[in-house]
Each structure stands twice: as structure tokens, then as C-alpha cells.
Design a protein around this motif. Structure first.
Motif, short mmCIF file in Angstrom:
data_model
loop_
_atom_site.label_atom_id
_atom_site.label_comp_id
_atom_site.label_asym_id
_atom_site.label_seq_id
_atom_site.Cartn_x
_atom_site.Cartn_y
_atom_site.Cartn_z
N TYR A 1 0.83 -1.21 0.00
CA TYR A 1 0.00 0.00 0.00
C TYR A 1 0.86 1.25 0.00
O TYR A 1 0.58 2.21 -0.73
N THR B 1 1.48 9.53 -5.43
CA THR B 1 1.94 10.89 -5.14
C THR B 1 2.78 11.43 -6.29
O THR B 1 2.62 12.58 -6.71
N ASP C 1 -1.06 14.11 4.01
CA ASP C 1 -1.50 13.04 4.88
C ASP C 1 -1.23 13.40 6.31
O ASP C 1 -0.65 12.65 7.03
N LEU D 1 1.02 4.25 -2.67
CA LEU D 1 0.84 5.64 -2.27
C LEU D 1 1.95 6.52 -2.82
O LEU D 1 1.70 7.63 -3.32
#
Length: 352
Positions: A52, A60, A228, A56
Motif C-alpha cells: 500500500y 503521489t 497526509d 501511495l
């Protein structure tokens, strides 16, 4: 309204949004499992978290390329599609099915309406409603797919990544400055003034921003946001720097702020552990909630209170270290208090 009352109202709004996402995710766990939405073959495999995080990082990089070449429509289309996709899962288990030619209109019709509202009228209450639905849905999907150990690994890695991206690099500043103008449920909006309009707030898109999961505020200058989990603010006298420090002549009074922005990731990430603890760990129930999950919620809220105190003081900070750290600490307190051995609480029992 004086500053203390306004700050209290903002804090109440932030807490309410977090609680809606967290308890909403808990309510969706069993319906999602029954619907067969678990996305990993082995939820206890910590490599799920590594995969994951890799996705991510690639995502990005892709978003930064989209922004660099001024193709934000791609990001807008992706977020709208994802919003409708996750919302359809939520509506499918919330509403009784209404099948027409094999299509469940009870799931897809409200999901399509939500996407249309986001596209045509992304006012703050539309963005918040969509964000809450997406947040609880995403957290529940991860909660049934990530066991306790993968959830702990995920939260720890993302907290470290968030701190580095806010205090050590500036790539998230570019990211936020490119996505805020889209006015999509990447953030949750908490108005600080009566009659605030997200649609009319041209200051919600500023050059000094932080990334996608942070708390920021608008005032007479620009906006500082985070990705985040970063938190920050800027105005005519305050500037957030890439290393997390701020050059502050005088922090703006709460009465000068029109709205605060919380990255949706700030609410979702700690809730993944809350959902995982409830789904995979057997602890006594308190008020109908598994003890370890309830204390994880409490820990998240403690971290949130500390975070908001820093925000009200006018200092930019990464949010996930406090929020994820609070959730992990709260979870461990509840699990150990329930008599769960530490190695089991950490999910490492099969490896020792």
C-alpha cells in the motif's frame, strides 16, 4: 462570537467529523464482510502495508506530474470516480436493494447524486458529507482487509512519512497547492465564521500550502494546508516553511480565520486501526464497542486535541505522528487492559 467560543466551535466541528468517520467505519465492518469486500487474501500479512505504501508513493508522484503539466482534470476525474465507487459500497449496505435490470439503484443512484453534487456545487457541507461517507467507507474496507499487525505497520510508516514530507521536504506543498482548487473531498472543511462559503473563498488556494491531510486555516492572507496529516497556516505575518518551522511575527487571532481544513487522510488513517482492532481482536465490549477499538478512538482524539492546540497557536505541524501515535497508544492500553498478551496485541505472535 469571541475567540474562545469560536475556537470551541471549530474544535467541536473537527471532533464531530472524526467521530462520524470512526463510528461510521465500525458500523460498516460486518456489512462489508458479508458483502465480500475484503480485498486481501491474507489480512495478517504485513507485506500488505508495504504494498500500500508503495502504491501511495507512486500515486503521489503521479499527482505531482499531473500538477506539473497542468492537467488537474485527470486528478479531478479520478477523485470523482473514486468517490462514487466507494460511496456505492456504503449505500449498497445501508439501503435495501432496489434492482432494475440487475442494477442496484439503491447503491448507484445516491452515489451518482453525490458525484453530481461534488461536480456542480462543491460547497463546504457537500464536501464534508462526501468526505465523511468516503472516510468511513475507506477505513472500513482497510479495517476488514488489514489485520492488526499490517495496520500498525501502515500507521507507523505513514506517520514517519508524513513527518518527513512536512518537516524535511517540500513536495507536499506543491501537491496541496494543485489539489485545493479542485474543491473535492480530499479535505474536510470546518467553517469558523457564519456564512462562510468554500465556493467563494478564493484564499482557499494559496501558494503556501502543505499536503493532503492537514489542518489549516484561511484568514486575510493565504492558506496553509497539509497532505497526509500536516498542519499549518499562513497569513500576512506567518509563513510555514518546508522544515516545519514558522516565521511568526504574530499569530492571527481566531476571529480573523474563516475556516479550517482537515485532510481526509487525517481522519481515515487512525480509523484503520480502530476498525482493524474491532474486527480482528476479541476484547470486552464497552457501550457496544470492542474495548481496544474504543481506546484507540480515545487515543486518536487525545492526539487530535494536542494537534488542534498547536494549530490554534499558529504553528505548522505534521498531523499523523500525533493522530496515528495516539491511536496506537490507545489501542495498546485497551488491549493490555483486556488481558491480551503484548505479542498478540502487536500481531507478532505467529512470528515469535
Amino acid at each position: 462570537m469571541n475567540d474562545s467560543l469560536r475556537a470551541g466551535a471549530v474544535l467541536g466541528g473537527v471532533l464531530a467529523l472524526f467521530l462520524v468517520v470512526q463510528f461510521g467505519a465500525l458500523a460498516l465492518l460486518e456489512p462489508f464482510e458479508t458483502a465480500g469486500l475484503q480485498s486481501t487474501e491474507d489480512p495478517q500479512n504485513p507485506l500488505n502495508s508495504v504494498l500500500y505504501v508503495a502504491v501511495l508513493l507512486v500515486a503521489t508522484a503521479g499527482i505531482l506530474l499531473v500538477i506539473k503539466y497542468d492537467q488537474q482534470w485527470i486528478l479531478r476525474a479520478f477523485v470523482l470516480f473514486t468517490s462514487g465507487f466507494i460511496a456505492s459500497y456504503v449505500f449498497a449496505v445501508v439501503f435495501p436493494p432496489v434492482l432494475v435490470s440487475g442494477v442496484n439503484l439503491a447503491a448507484y443512484a445516491p452515489a451518482a447524486a453525490l458525484v453530481a453534487a461534488l461536480y456542480f456545487h462543491p460547497e463546504w457541507y457537500v464536501v464534508d458529507a462526501a468526505g465523511a461517507i468516503l472516510g468511513m467507507g475507506a477505513a472500513a474496507l482497510f479495517g476488514i482487509s488489514f489485520g492488526v499487525l499490517p495496520a500498525l505497520v501502515l500507521l507507523t510508516v505513514l506517520a514517519v512519512y508524513d513527518a518527513i514530507s512536512v518537516y524535511g521536504t517540500e513536495h507536499m506543498l506543491t501537491l496541496a497547492s494543485g489539489v485545493m482548487e479542485l474543491r473535492l473531498p480530499i479535505v474536510l472543511v470546518v467553517p469558523a465564521t457564519a456564512g462562510y462559503s468554500f465556493l467563494e473563498d478564493t484564499r482557499a488556494v494559496g501558494e503556501e500550502s502543505a499536503n493532503d491531510g492537514a489542518v489549516g486555516e484561511t484568514d486575510d492572507g493565504t492558506l496553509a494546508e497539509a497532505d497526509d496529516g500536516a498542519v499549518g497556516e499562513t497569513d500576512d505575518e506567518t509563513h510555514a516553511s518546508g522544515d516545519g518551522e514558522s516565521e511568526t511575527a504574530a499569530a492571527p487571532a481566531p476571529s480573523d480565520r474563516e475556516a479550517y481544513f482537515i485532510g481526509l487522510g487525517d481522519a481515515v488513517m487512525p480509523t484503520i486501526l480502530v476498525a482493524s482492532a474491532s474486527f480482528f481482536l476479541d476484547t470486552p465490549e464497552v457501550f457496544g464497542v470492542e474495548l481496544a477499538a474504543l481506546t484507540a478512538i480515545a487515543g486518536t482524539l487525545v492526539g487530535l486535541l494536542v494537534l488542534m492546540r498547536l494549530v490554534f497557536r499558529g504553528r505548522p505541524h505534521a498531523g499523523l505522528p500525533l493522530l496515528n501515535g495516539g491511536a496506537i497508544a490507545g489501542y495498546l492500553v485497551g488491549a493490555l487492559a483486556a488481558g491480551v498478551p503484548l505479542v498478540e496485541a502487536l500481531g507478532v505472535a505467529p512470528y515469535v
